[in-house]
Design a protein around this motif. Structure first.
Motif, mmCIF file in Angstrom:
data_model
loop_
_atom_site.group_PDB
_atom_site.id
_atom_site.type_symbol
_atom_site.label_atom_id
_atom_site.label_comp_id
_atom_site.label_asym_id
_atom_site.label_seq_id
_atom_site.Cartn_x
_atom_site.Cartn_y
_atom_site.Cartn_z
ATOM 1 N N GLN A 77 36.138 34.494 18.211
ATOM 2 C CA GLN A 77 35.048 35.376 18.603
ATOM 3 C C GLN A 77 34.337 35.949 17.384
ATOM 4 O O GLN A 77 34.916 36.126 16.320
ATOM 5 N N LEU A 78 33.046 36.241 17.600
ATOM 6 C CA LEU A 78 32.205 36.688 16.495
ATOM 7 C C LEU A 78 32.288 38.191 16.285
ATOM 8 O O LEU A 78 32.629 38.951 17.192
ATOM 9 N N GLU A 79 31.912 38.582 15.084
ATOM 10 C CA GLU A 79 31.798 40.013 14.800
ATOM 11 C C GLU A 79 30.575 40.580 15.515
ATOM 12 O O GLU A 79 29.501 39.959 15.521
ATOM 13 N N VAL A 80 30.741 41.747 16.106
ATOM 14 C CA VAL A 80 29.655 42.415 16.813
ATOM 15 C C VAL A 80 29.553 43.856 16.320
ATOM 16 O O VAL A 80 30.534 44.593 16.325
ATOM 17 N N GLU A 81 28.365 44.241 15.865
ATOM 18 C CA GLU A 81 28.075 45.643 15.576
ATOM 19 C C GLU A 81 27.273 46.216 16.743
ATOM 20 O O GLU A 81 26.471 45.504 17.359
ATOM 21 N N THR A 82 27.483 47.483 17.026
ATOM 22 C CA THR A 82 26.732 48.105 18.119
ATOM 23 C C THR A 82 26.004 49.353 17.636
ATOM 24 O O THR A 82 26.422 50.008 16.673
ATOM 25 N N HIS A 83 24.916 49.641 18.311
ATOM 26 C CA HIS A 83 24.188 50.897 18.128
ATOM 27 C C HIS A 83 24.001 51.489 19.523
ATOM 28 O O HIS A 83 23.132 51.041 20.278
ATOM 29 N N MET A 84 24.855 52.436 19.872
ATOM 30 C CA MET A 84 24.818 53.012 21.208
ATOM 31 C C MET A 84 23.993 54.300 21.210
ATOM 32 O O MET A 84 23.988 55.067 20.240
ATOM 33 N N PHE A 85 23.288 54.531 22.320
ATOM 34 C CA PHE A 85 22.401 55.679 22.440
ATOM 35 C C PHE A 85 23.143 56.901 22.978
ATOM 36 O O PHE A 85 24.304 56.817 23.382
ATOM 37 N N GLU A 86 22.414 58.020 23.010
ATOM 38 C CA GLU A 86 22.964 59.229 23.584
ATOM 39 C C GLU A 86 23.266 59.022 25.062
ATOM 40 O O GLU A 86 22.728 58.117 25.705
ATOM 41 N N GLU A 87 24.110 59.860 25.611
ATOM 42 C CA GLU A 87 24.460 59.761 27.033
ATOM 43 C C GLU A 87 23.209 59.864 27.899
ATOM 44 O O GLU A 87 22.317 60.666 27.634
ATOM 45 N N LYS A 88 23.146 59.006 28.899
ATOM 46 C CA LYS A 88 22.041 58.940 29.857
ATOM 47 C C LYS A 88 20.715 58.566 29.188
ATOM 48 O O LYS A 88 19.639 58.943 29.649
ATOM 49 N N SER A 89 20.800 57.818 28.097
ATOM 50 C CA SER A 89 19.614 57.262 27.444
ATOM 51 C C SER A 89 19.713 55.738 27.490
ATOM 52 O O SER A 89 20.763 55.170 27.142
ATOM 53 N N PHE A 90 18.608 55.093 27.889
ATOM 54 C CA PHE A 90 18.634 53.653 28.121
ATOM 55 C C PHE A 90 17.357 53.024 27.572
ATOM 56 O O PHE A 90 16.297 53.647 27.561
ATOM 57 N N CYS A 91 17.475 51.766 27.149
ATOM 58 C CA CYS A 91 16.365 51.125 26.444
ATOM 59 C C CYS A 91 15.792 49.964 27.230
ATOM 60 O O CYS A 91 16.383 49.486 28.201
ATOM 61 N N SER A 92 14.632 49.496 26.790
ATOM 62 C CA SER A 92 14.035 48.258 27.306
ATOM 63 C C SER A 92 13.059 47.728 26.268
ATOM 64 O O SER A 92 12.516 48.471 25.455
ATOM 65 N N GLY A 93 12.857 46.398 26.322
ATOM 66 C CA GLY A 93 11.840 45.757 25.487
ATOM 67 C C GLY A 93 12.136 45.714 24.010
ATOM 68 O O GLY A 93 11.205 45.684 23.191
ATOM 69 N N ALA A 94 13.409 45.685 23.625
ATOM 70 C CA ALA A 94 13.743 45.684 22.197
ATOM 71 C C ALA A 94 13.190 44.449 21.500
ATOM 72 O O ALA A 94 13.131 43.360 22.068
ATOM 73 N N ALA A 95 12.785 44.635 20.234
ATOM 74 C CA ALA A 95 12.218 43.542 19.435
ATOM 75 C C ALA A 95 12.698 43.675 17.996
ATOM 76 O O ALA A 95 13.067 44.766 17.547
ATOM 77 N N PHE A 96 12.676 42.545 17.267
ATOM 78 C CA PHE A 96 13.032 42.551 15.854
ATOM 79 C C PHE A 96 11.758 42.563 15.019
ATOM 80 O O PHE A 96 10.828 41.791 15.279
ATOM 81 N N VAL A 97 11.729 43.442 14.007
ATOM 82 C CA VAL A 97 10.580 43.555 13.102
ATOM 83 C C VAL A 97 11.024 43.132 11.709
ATOM 84 O O VAL A 97 11.790 43.852 11.056
ATOM 85 N N PRO A 98 10.619 41.956 11.218
ATOM 86 C CA PRO A 98 11.036 41.536 9.882
ATOM 87 C C PRO A 98 10.372 42.376 8.792
ATOM 88 O O PRO A 98 9.215 42.762 8.910
ATOM 89 N N LYS A 99 11.144 42.639 7.753
ATOM 90 C CA LYS A 99 10.638 43.437 6.631
ATOM 91 C C LYS A 99 9.659 42.602 5.809
ATOM 92 O O LYS A 99 9.882 41.405 5.576
ATOM 93 N N GLN A 100 8.572 43.231 5.380
ATOM 94 C CA GLN A 100 7.624 42.536 4.518
ATOM 95 C C GLN A 100 8.311 42.193 3.201
ATOM 96 O O GLN A 100 8.842 43.064 2.517
ATOM 97 N N GLY A 101 8.314 40.916 2.855
ATOM 98 C CA GLY A 101 8.964 40.499 1.623
ATOM 99 C C GLY A 101 10.476 40.496 1.696
ATOM 100 O O GLY A 101 11.149 40.425 0.660
ATOM 101 N N GLY A 102 11.048 40.577 2.911
ATOM 102 C CA GLY A 102 12.499 40.574 3.059
ATOM 103 C C GLY A 102 13.103 39.274 2.561
ATOM 104 O O GLY A 102 12.553 38.186 2.749
ATOM 105 N N LEU A 103 14.281 39.380 1.925
ATOM 106 C CA LEU A 103 14.922 38.214 1.333
ATOM 107 C C LEU A 103 15.953 37.581 2.247
ATOM 108 O O LEU A 103 16.298 36.418 2.085
ATOM 109 N N GLU A 104 16.473 38.342 3.206
ATOM 110 C CA GLU A 104 17.511 37.843 4.085
ATOM 111 C C GLU A 104 17.050 37.886 5.530
ATOM 112 O O GLU A 104 16.133 38.634 5.890
ATOM 113 N N GLU A 105 17.721 37.094 6.364
ATOM 114 C CA GLU A 105 17.317 36.953 7.764
ATOM 115 C C GLU A 105 17.311 38.279 8.511
ATOM 116 O O GLU A 105 16.453 38.524 9.364
#
Length: 600
Positions: free
Chosen positions: A519-547
């Motif tokens: 199994q793979l390593e998994v990091e999590t970022h959990m929100f405050e209680e009773k807070s929920f998300c939608s529509g998450a997206a990845f924003v690459p850094k300008q000039g970023g060197l790594e994926e």
């Protein structure tokens, strides 16, 4: 009409799909106008448009029939479902720079973070009651609304200005109902078979369309133009600055069928690979759009014998990847009294790999274990194998329960973690946890035809709505990101809720002292209680060197305070507090897919 529909429902014709398509074509053609009316137009010296008068009269008669026989009823929401309810348009953008907690990074790109989602007109989704029974919208329906956050940077002092706007996607059917100022299209997906059939027929006769065009699922960019999309229609071009709907995009008239919510850009060429499913033959077609968006350079019928509700396709450097799983849309089944949409747990499942410009005969099909997978994380070639990563479940959340028929328990049971001691005891416990989706891998060997399958992260995390750095679409990547299901909140409300984000490390195994070595390593970022998300997206850094140089950005709603925010999370320090929390001027309902579109 009742007698005719009941007789029609009793007939078991294997060609009913073809008959319906013929019926649609006939009704929409001028040849349907009765010969008598044409003769009247020719011989009467009247200074009126007889054809138009006849059509107007028919339209009024049909409206009268619908108003007399059908009662529209609100599909009410539970208190725990309140943020699935619609909001009003703001009427223009609002500057919210002063409502930022934290700091927008200096190397964050200028652009727009935009998310789509259902925002039904007239206060919410509707059901109907009639002599034919009940028909209803399912929970994923509702006219699309775009929620956009604009990031612009002052070149003189480096300060950020952030603006927010929302606006409905104004499809043809949206404009029609808004002009009428009342619900007009009869729900035609869930409910009793005779009611759905009558809804199809009456919608077709009145509006020339069997259902509304929703455009509520995703947004994408191709060749500098921006589009809103849902599976049941072609895309709508959007003015990304004003969110105005500019019109339908049919690829210069060459694409005349539904369009996948997840088109994919082919690695290296910039061409756009698209897919379209339909309830009538051809059930599925693949297309390739030129890099400049002006020409459909390839289109092929895959010759499937069922309409598999395929939400996404994959691409690699040489291939297209097709998911043919047993969640199907079947008009024959509906006519015979069954549901229009059904997941068949005993049905076959397969993944097809076809050359980019291949045809049906060139597809290499791989039989896989039955499952329901809506979203692909990524697909790529690895030696002789085509690797597909996705979010796999064992049941389908679509069409979902009919809350008004005391089916509320249907969804919570399937969000309950399965008890290994009761796995085979009875039908009820066998349903537990089947709506949990987990990161999964299929390795398809193009030489031997063999398939290797495995869970990538075990079953500890239920996750969906994956995203990656878009530069790695179709090629091997090291990182992926998903939304993490809050199973307790989802079970309590009977609706999917996502209480955090996960970062998947595809090349790093988990700590073997804590988890299985595979199994793979998994990091999590959990929100405050009773807070929920939608529509998450990845924003690459300008000039970023790594994926993974960049940020995860997502809409987050706190159900205790009823405040909606946008979180910006550093993906290199994934578990840390967000670098910025941007409070929005109004509530943002939970929705579907989002994207960050760089622009100056």
């Amino acid at each position: 009409m009742s007698i005719q529909l009941k007789c029609f429902a009793l007939q078991k014709k294997p060609s009913v799909s073809d008959d319906l398509e013929y019926f649609k074509t006939t009704l929409s053609s001028s040849a349907f106008m009765p010969l008598l009316m044409r003769k009247v137009e020719q011989v009467l010296p009247l200074q009126i448009d007889v054809s138009k008068t006849f059509k107007n009269t028919c339209s009024k008669v049909l409206d009268f029939l619908v108003d007399s026989m059908f009662e529209f009823v609100d599909q009410s929401l539970l208190p725990s479902q309140s943020n699935f309810g619609p909001v009003d348009e703001l009427g223009g953008e609002v500057v919210i720079t002063s409502s930022i907690r934290g700091k927008i990074p200096d190397d964050f790109p200028e652009g727009v973070y935009i998310r789509n989602g259902p925002n039904p007109l007239f206060g919410g989704l509707k059901s109907t009651k009639s002599i034919f029974g009940r028909s209803r919208h399912i929970w994923i329906e509702g006219e699309g609304m775009l929620h956009a956050l604009y990031f612009s940077k002052d070149v003189s002092d480096g300060s950020w200005t952030v603006r927010y706007n929302n606006r409905h996607v104004e499809t043809e059917t949206f404009k029609l109902e808004k002009q009428r100022n009342k619900p007009s299209f009869l729900p035609a997906i869930g409910g009793d078979s005779p009611a759905i059939l009558s809804a199809y027929l009456l919608n077709l006769l009145r509006f020339g369309k069997v259902n509304k065009y929703l455009s509520n699922t995703n947004v994408f960019e191709h060749s500098g133009k921006f589009y809103s999309i849902a599976e049941n229609h072609i895309p709508q071009e959007i003015d990304i600055i004003t969110l105005e709907t500019l019109g339908n995009w049919d690829v210069s008239g060459a694409w005349n069928r539904p369009f996948t919510s997840h088109p994919k850009r082919a690695p290296g060429t910039g061409e756009l690979v698209i897919l379209g499913i339909d309830a009538v033959k051809p059930f599925m077609e693949i297309g390739v759009v030129s890099a400049d968006g002006k020409e459909l350079i390839h289109k092929v019928n895959l010759n499937l014998d069922r309409c598999s509700l395929c939400h996404e396709l994959g691409v690699t450097q040489r291939y297209n990847v097709i998911m043919d799983f047993p969640l199907t849309l079947d008009i024959n089944r509906l006519v015979n009294g069954g549901p229009l949409i059904k997941y068949n747990q005993e049905g076959y499942a397969r993944i097809g790999v076809m050359p980019r410009f291949g045809d049906a005969s060139s597809i290499h099909w791989f039989k896989v274990e039955p499952n329901c997978t809506f979203h692909i994380i990524n697909s790529f070639e690895d030696g002789d194998e085509v690797v597909v990563w996705g979010c796999k479940a064992l049941d389908s959340v679509i069409p979902g329960p009919d809350m008004s028929l005391n089916q509320f328990g249907w969804l919570p049971r399937r969000f309950k973690p399965a008890d290994p001691n009761k796995e085979n005891s009875d039908d009820i416990s066998a349903a537990d946890g089947k709506l949990f989706s987990h990161a999964y891998e299929w390795r398809l060997n193009m030489n031997t035809g063999k398939v290797m399958e495995r869970y990538l992260t075990g079953k500890e995390f239920s996750m969906d709505f994956p995203m990656i750095n878009g530069a790695f679409s179709g090629v091997k990547n090291r990182y992926g990101f998903t939304q993490v299901v809050d199973s307790i909140a989802s079970s309590t409300s009977g609706m999917l809720k996502y209480g955090g984000l996960a970062k998947l490390h595809f090349e790093e195994p988990a700590d073997v002292s804590l988890r299985n070595e595979s199994q793979l390593e998994v990091e999590t970022h959990m929100f405050e209680e009773k807070s929920f998300c939608s529509g998450a997206a990845f924003v690459p850094k300008q000039g970023g060197l790594e994926e993974d140089d960049g940020w995860a950005i997502t809409f987050v709603h706190n159900e205790d305070t009823n405040i909606s925010q946008v979180y910006v999370i550093d993906t290199k320090k994934f578990s840390d507090e967000p670098v910025a929390k941007i409070t929005l001027p109004c509530r943002v309902p939970y929705g579907f897919h989002g994207a960050f579109l760089p622009m100056s």
